[in-house]
Design a protein around this motif. Structure first.
Motif, PDB file in Angstrom:
ATOM      1  N   GLY A   9       0.821  -1.203   0.000  1.00  0.00           N
ATOM      2  CA  GLY A   9       0.000   0.000   0.000  1.00  0.00           C
ATOM      3  C   GLY A   9       0.858   1.257   0.000  1.00  0.00           C
ATOM      4  N   GLY A  10       0.201   2.397  -0.186  1.00  0.00           N
ATOM      5  CA  GLY A  10       0.922   3.655  -0.173  1.00  0.00           C
ATOM      6  C   GLY A  10       0.095   4.774  -0.745  1.00  0.00           C
ATOM      7  N   SER A  17      -0.561   3.517 -10.410  1.00  0.00           N
ATOM      8  CA  SER A  17      -0.713   2.087 -10.165  1.00  0.00           C
ATOM      9  C   SER A  17      -0.043   1.695  -8.852  1.00  0.00           C
ATOM     10  N   LEU A  18      -0.547   0.647  -8.267  1.00  0.00           N
ATOM     11  CA  LEU A  18       0.059  -0.002  -7.104  1.00  0.00           C
ATOM     12  C   LEU A  18      -0.168  -1.491  -7.230  1.00  0.00           C
ATOM     13  N   THR A  91      -9.435   4.964  -2.550  1.00  0.00           N
ATOM     14  CA  THR A  91      -8.774   5.151  -1.263  1.00  0.00           C
ATOM     15  C   THR A  91      -9.489   4.341  -0.187  1.00  0.00           C
ATOM     16  N   ALA A  92      -8.739   3.483   0.505  1.00  0.00           N
ATOM     17  CA  ALA A  92      -9.316   2.610   1.520  1.00  0.00           C
ATOM     18  C   ALA A  92      -8.194   1.801   2.167  1.00  0.00           C
ATOM     19  N   VAL A  93      -8.551   1.111   3.224  1.00  0.00           N
ATOM     20  CA  VAL A  93      -7.687   0.057   3.753  1.00  0.00           C
ATOM     21  C   VAL A  93      -8.062  -1.228   3.023  1.00  0.00           C
ATOM     22  N   THR A 113      -3.772  -2.967   4.576  1.00  0.00           N
ATOM     23  CA  THR A 113      -2.748  -2.031   4.110  1.00  0.00           C
ATOM     24  C   THR A 113      -3.445  -0.822   3.500  1.00  0.00           C
ATOM     25  N   GLN A 114      -2.970   0.361   3.841  1.00  0.00           N
ATOM     26  CA  GLN A 114      -3.632   1.597   3.423  1.00  0.00           C
ATOM     27  C   GLN A 114      -3.245   1.963   1.993  1.00  0.00           C
TER      28      GLN A 114
END
Length: 119
Positions: A9-10, A17-18, A91-93, A113-114
């Motif tokens: 996460g980040g 992208s993640l 946006t979320a955990v 993970t945030q």
């Protein structure tokens, strides 16, 4: 017992992208499927994607279809969530979870993970 640890996460800008990872340990041989869920502030947890531990079946929420891809590496007992074209509403955990039987609930959950997407 199955232990799950998420990472990846980040903070990312919209359109970026993640890739999230979920490493499983313990009784992973008995897993039926693994899934990703997310919970935004003030909202209920929602399903994002899932993958069968064997075979090729994958499932996605409508909100992420075409942007997110779930995959697994059985040799590493790891499930991934590739997230492209991210939006602020993503946006979320993010939590991964494992289901031990087809008809049952998700039995074990990671710590989350945030993911934060800036506009």
């Amino acid at each position: 017992q199955v232990q799950l640890v998420e990472s990846g996460g980040g903070l990312v800008q919209a359109g970026g992208s993640l890739r999230l990872s979920c490493a499983a340990s313990g009784r992973t041989f008995s897993s039926y499927a693994m899934g990703w869920f997310r919970q935004a502030p003030g909202k209920e947890r929602e399903f994002v994607a899932a993958i069968r531990w064997s075979g090729t079946s994958t499932y996605y929420a409508d909100s992420v279809k075409g942007r997110f891809t779930i995959s697994r590496d059985n040799a590493k007992n790891t499930v991934y969530l590739q997230m492209n074209s991210l939006k602020p509403e993503d946006t979320a955990v993010y939590y991964c979870a494992v289901k031990l039987s087809p008809s049952g609930p998700y039995d074990y959950w990671g710590q989350g993970t945030q993911v934060t997407v800036s506009s």
